[in-house]
Design a protein around this motif. Structure first.
Motif, PDB file in Angstrom:
ATOM      1  N   LEU A  55       0.705  -1.290   0.015  1.00 55.06           N
ATOM      2  CA  LEU A  55      -0.191  -0.046   0.007  1.00 55.06           C
ATOM      3  C   LEU A  55       0.876   1.233  -0.050  1.00 55.06           C
ATOM      4  O   LEU A  55       0.534   2.209  -0.574  1.00 55.06           O
ATOM      5  N   ALA A  56       1.928   1.124   0.688  1.00 56.49           N
ATOM      6  CA  ALA A  56       2.898   2.411   0.648  1.00 56.49           C
ATOM      7  C   ALA A  56       3.285   2.781  -0.797  1.00 56.49           C
ATOM      8  O   ALA A  56       3.387   3.697  -1.223  1.00 56.49           O
ATOM      9  N   GLY A  57       3.548   1.583  -1.536  1.00 59.59           N
ATOM     10  CA  GLY A  57       3.800   1.768  -2.954  1.00 59.59           C
ATOM     11  C   GLY A  57       2.674   2.419  -3.683  1.00 59.59           C
ATOM     12  O   GLY A  57       3.012   2.782  -4.953  1.00 59.59           O
ATOM     13  N   LYS A  58       1.410   2.459  -3.336  1.00 56.16           N
ATOM     14  CA  LYS A  58       0.456   3.251  -4.045  1.00 56.16           C
ATOM     15  C   LYS A  58       0.308   4.965  -3.840  1.00 56.16           C
ATOM     16  O   LYS A  58      -0.380   5.209  -4.425  1.00 56.16           O
TER      17      LYS A  58
ATOM     18  N   ILE B 155      -1.774   6.005   5.857  1.00 52.19           N
ATOM     19  CA  ILE B 155      -0.455   5.474   5.595  1.00 52.19           C
ATOM     20  C   ILE B 155       0.551   6.743   5.561  1.00 52.19           C
ATOM     21  O   ILE B 155       1.797   6.760   6.014  1.00 52.19           O
ATOM     22  N   ASP B 174       9.859   2.134  -0.541  1.00 54.16           N
ATOM     23  CA  ASP B 174       8.497   1.513  -0.735  1.00 54.16           C
ATOM     24  C   ASP B 174       7.694   2.466  -1.429  1.00 54.16           C
ATOM     25  O   ASP B 174       6.824   1.831  -2.323  1.00 54.16           O
TER      26      ASP B 174
END
Lengths: 83, 219
Positions: A55-58, B155, B174
């Motif tokens: 999700l951090a990659g999104k 996040i 990330d």
């Protein structure tokens, strides 16, 4: 049956990044994987970690304000005139 | 994963060739891609935002002037950030910044554990150090909820709240998908320091996500 060689959950959560980074020495890796086979909580923990990484990659990067771009365009043109 | 940092890609080499030929659009594409992250890193070495902006501009000039010497032994972005970090260090030294640069990427010592110790059984319990309150699976959480703006915003907030060195390492790894070797190379930090910073950062992001998804379950 728990022996001192076994990994406990508290230790596993601190080794999870080394595991995901493939940075654990082989015996440690084997201990960790043996623990995962028997422990639902830690298996879920590992899954959660993978989800958090995915999700951090999104997330998207900030935008550059126009004046920042103008400044760099000037830098570029100066460099071109140097050459 | 350790190992050798990646060499320049075909795209890297094409970009370099275009910029050397004077292609403004190619240069601005590179700027758009890296500028915000460069500003964040520069800010760790100097005192003010204005100086950091200056450093990044100097670094871009250094990149342009160095293009002829770019041999493609590292990825283009690794090379660019390496120039940035060197520019920032030089500038920081000139400003006589009091914090030594060796400590910029050193993890602090007094870090809380990855998981709240109360979640584990204590010494007197039946299985000391095993889960008392194990995490709950997110398998039942719909993908739309995981990918929703709200979840991603949580996040993002968790990442923003991290100490700068943890924050920038997790962002590179990330968010931007850099490899461990690229990050080590670009920032000139040890493998161990990088891994410790990444571990602390990811553990906190997981915690924030767990607490957010948990709220949803109870309402």
């Amino acid at each position: 049956m728990i022996s001192p060689a076994d990994m406990d959950c508290r230790e596993l959560v601190e080794l999870i990044t080394d595991y995901l980074e493939d940075a654990l020495p082989a015996p440690e890796r084997a201990r960790l994987e043996a623990h995962l086979e028997l422990c639902d909580g830690c298996t879920i923990y590992l899954e959660q970690m993978r989800t958090a990484i995915r999700l951090a990659g999104k997330l998207t990067e900030d935008q550059i304000p126009q004046e920042g771009k103008d400044g760099l365009l000037r830098v570029f043109r100066e460099w071109k005139s140097e050459a | 994963m350790s190992g050798e940092p990646p060499r320049a890609s075909a795209e890297d080499l094409a970009l370099v060739a275009a910029i050397r030929a004077g292609d403004e659009r190619a240069f601005m594409m590179l700027v758009e891609r890296h500028q915000p992250q460069m500003l964040r890193i520069a800010a760790m070495y100097v005192a003010t935002r204005a100086i950091a902006e200056d450093v990044v501009q100097d670094a871009w000039l250094g990149v342009l002037r160095g293009l002829d010497g770019f041999a493609g032994r590292s990825s283009l972005r690794t090379w660019i950030f390496r120039i940035l970090v060197n520019t920032a260090k030089t500038r920081g030294r000139r400003e006589r910044r009091s914090v030594p640069f060796s400590s910029v990427w050193t993890p602090g010592g007094d870090e809380e554990p990855a998981v709240d110790p109360d979640r584990f059984q204590s010494e007197g319990d039946r299985w000391p150090h095993q889960w008392a309150t194990p995490p709950e699976s997110w398998e039942g959480v719909p993908e739309e909820h995981l990918l929703s703006k709200e979840t991603l915003a949580r996040i993002g907030e968790a990442i923003d709240a991290l100490p700068p060195n943890q924050r920038e390492v997790i962002r590179l790894r990330d968010l931007h998908g850099w490899s461990s070797a690229e990050v080590r190379n670009a920032l000139d930090i040890s493998e161990t320091n990088q891994r410790v910073l990444l571990h602390r950062a990811r553990s906190k992001v997981r915690r924030a996500l767990e607490s957010y998804l948990g709220e949803g379950a109870s309402t």
